[in-house]
Design an enzyme around this catalytic site. Structure first.
Site, short mmCIF file in Angstrom:
data_model
loop_
_atom_site.label_atom_id
_atom_site.label_comp_id
_atom_site.label_asym_id
_atom_site.label_seq_id
_atom_site.Cartn_x
_atom_site.Cartn_y
_atom_site.Cartn_z
N CYS A 143 8.28 -12.18 -77.26
CA CYS A 143 8.03 -10.74 -77.38
C CYS A 143 7.27 -10.26 -76.15
O CYS A 143 6.61 -11.05 -75.49
CB CYS A 143 7.25 -10.43 -78.65
N PRO A 144 7.39 -8.98 -75.83
CA PRO A 144 6.62 -8.49 -74.68
C PRO A 144 5.14 -8.43 -75.02
O PRO A 144 4.78 -8.42 -76.21
CB PRO A 144 7.18 -7.07 -74.47
N SER A 188 6.74 -16.04 -72.26
CA SER A 188 6.76 -14.58 -72.31
C SER A 188 5.66 -13.96 -71.44
O SER A 188 5.92 -13.56 -70.31
CB SER A 188 6.66 -14.13 -73.76
N ARG A 189 4.43 -13.93 -71.94
CA ARG A 189 3.31 -13.46 -71.14
C ARG A 189 2.06 -14.24 -71.55
O ARG A 189 1.84 -14.48 -72.74
CB ARG A 189 3.05 -11.96 -71.34
N HIS A 233 5.74 -19.64 -64.00
CA HIS A 233 6.54 -18.43 -64.20
C HIS A 233 7.91 -18.55 -63.54
O HIS A 233 8.33 -17.68 -62.76
CB HIS A 233 5.77 -17.21 -63.65
N LYS A 293 16.62 -9.89 -76.30
CA LYS A 293 17.66 -10.60 -75.56
C LYS A 293 17.33 -12.09 -75.37
O LYS A 293 18.17 -12.95 -75.65
CB LYS A 293 17.86 -9.91 -74.20
N ILE A 294 16.10 -12.38 -74.93
CA ILE A 294 15.76 -13.79 -74.66
C ILE A 294 15.57 -14.55 -75.98
O ILE A 294 16.08 -15.67 -76.15
CB ILE A 294 14.49 -13.89 -73.79
N ASP A 337 10.10 -10.44 -86.03
CA ASP A 337 10.26 -9.32 -85.10
C ASP A 337 10.08 -8.04 -85.88
O ASP A 337 10.28 -8.01 -87.10
CB ASP A 337 11.66 -9.34 -84.44
N GLU A 374 -2.95 -16.66 -64.61
CA GLU A 374 -1.97 -17.24 -63.69
C GLU A 374 -1.89 -16.42 -62.39
O GLU A 374 -1.40 -16.91 -61.37
CB GLU A 374 -0.58 -17.29 -64.34
N ASP A 406 5.13 -21.52 -69.48
CA ASP A 406 5.63 -21.02 -68.19
C ASP A 406 4.73 -19.89 -67.72
O ASP A 406 4.78 -19.50 -66.56
CB ASP A 406 7.07 -20.53 -68.35
N ASN A 433 -0.27 -6.95 -79.58
CA ASN A 433 -0.14 -8.40 -79.77
C ASN A 433 -0.92 -9.23 -78.74
O ASN A 433 -0.66 -10.42 -78.58
CB ASN A 433 1.34 -8.83 -79.82
#
Ligand code: NAI
Length: 329
Positions: free
Chosen positions: A204-205, A232-233, A294, A155-156, A175, A262, A257, A210
């Site tokens: 991606c999550p 993302s992360r 974040h 989605k993002i 992807d 963090e 972000d 990953n």
């Protein structure tokens, strides 16, 4: 349904109180404290707890919640890598989340970071405030006709692809699954994306596969003067390797972000603290790096959507009409 709400910030309470007007059957009590083994004990008498992406929803906390009688964990976010799903299953606790509350909110923050580091907005802002109107060192690079490499086109990522297309960029993506909506995107293998992209944005999550996707080896494969964005992360990037890359002038700019370590910082005012973590401090010292805390999700529209969907998840759980897409397994 009684919900105990952890780590409440003013904007959370405002948006959930607004959403509550549509849900008579729900009562919420708000705590400033975040989830921990100790604070989980306060959930006695509550059906559900509401937690966020920065909360500790690990094995011990889940066990404590189960002892308190909690049956449902409502994540008021999309990501859930901080939840021990096996522990939740073993303790018969359902975990629900809000998968797509406003993909555009995060994608717009990603492009904001990209533009800010590209055009040195962070420096220009400070300079003009100091009556320094010099342009030296503020030269940017056009995004028009450059290549955007989007990692993860859910989605993002899809929203980010559309924004980059709007900028007149060639958009390549990597992807596991191709998104059929994105007929203007060229799907390529990861190495090609690294090699050809002027702007790389991670969407991606974080999974076991990953962790540290961006590391010394993958950074070496990138173009010189690339712009790297991560909304993302944090753990998708090996921060020490990123710092080495920045030191060797690989990047035109880096916008983060999210970043490793963090955890203690996210959403806290720590202006009077002496920062102990030298890796984060090092990252913050570079002139071509912008870090936000974040805040990709933080728009009015996203908060409204998070409030509504979280409360709808609670009602669906209560009525046994769970929307599978919102259940985390
Ligand atoms: P999504 O589930 O719609 O899309 C994720 C995409 O990543 C899927 O297409 C999936 O196939 C792909 N993917 C999975 N593993 C991959 C890999 N190793 N390499 C390339 N692609 C891979 O998720 P959505 O809603 O787009 O969110 C993406 C991530 O954004 C979330 O997992 C979360 O970590 C982050 N996020 C950050 C926020 C912020 O405030 N900064 C707010 C919300 C989400």
């Amino acid at each position: 349904m009684k919900i105990l709400f952890y780590d409440t910030k003013k904007y959370d309470k405002d948006s959930f109180e607004r959403a509550l007007t549509e849900f008579d059957e729900i009562e919420i009590n708000y705590l400033d404290a975040d989830l921990s083994v100790d604070t989980a004990k306060l959930a006695v008498g509550y059906d559900a707890v509401c937690a966020f992406v920065s909360s500790d929803v690990g094995k011990d906390v889940i066990k404590a919640l189960a002892c308190a009688g909690v049956k449902l964990i409502l994540m008021r976010c999309a990501g859930y890598n901080n939840v021990d799903l096996e522990a939740a299953k073993n303790n018969n606790i359902t975990v629900m989340r809000v998968p797509g509350y406003s993909p555009e909110a995060v994608a717009e923050h990603a492009i904001a970071l990209a533009l800010a580091v590209d055009r040195h907005i962070h420096k220009g802002y400070i300079r003009v405030r100091e009556n320094n109107f010099s342009l030296l060192g503020l030269t940017g690079i056009n995004l028009f006709k450059k290549t955007a490499g989007i990692v993860g086109t859910g989605k993002i990522g899809a929203a980010m692809c559309k924004i980059c297309q709007g900028f007149g960029m060639r958009v390549v993506a990597y992807d596991v699954y191709k998104n059929p909506e994105l007929d203007f995107v060229e799907y390529v293998d990861f190495d090609t994306l690294l090699k050809e992209s002027d702007l790389i944005s991670l969407h991606c999550p974080l999974t076991n596969d990953n962790y540290h996707l961006i590391n010394k080896e993958t950074i070496e494969k990138m173009k010189d003067d690339v712009i790297l964005i991560n909304t993302s992360r944090g753990a998708l990037i090996n921060t020490s390797d990123l710092i080495e890359g920045i030191r060797s002038h690989k990047f035109f700019g880096v916008g983060l972000d999210v970043y490793e370590e963090e955890g203690p910082n996210v959403f806290e005012n720590r202006e009077d603290d002496i920062m102990q973590n030298s890796i984060t401090a090092r990252l913050l010292s570079f002139p071509n790096v912008i870090v936000t805390s974040h805040q990709g999700f933080l728009t009015e529209e996203a908060l409204t959507s998070i409030g509504r969907t979280t409360l709808q998840n609670a009602v669906d759980f209560m009525n046994g009409t769970l929307q599978e897409i919102n259940v985390v397994k």
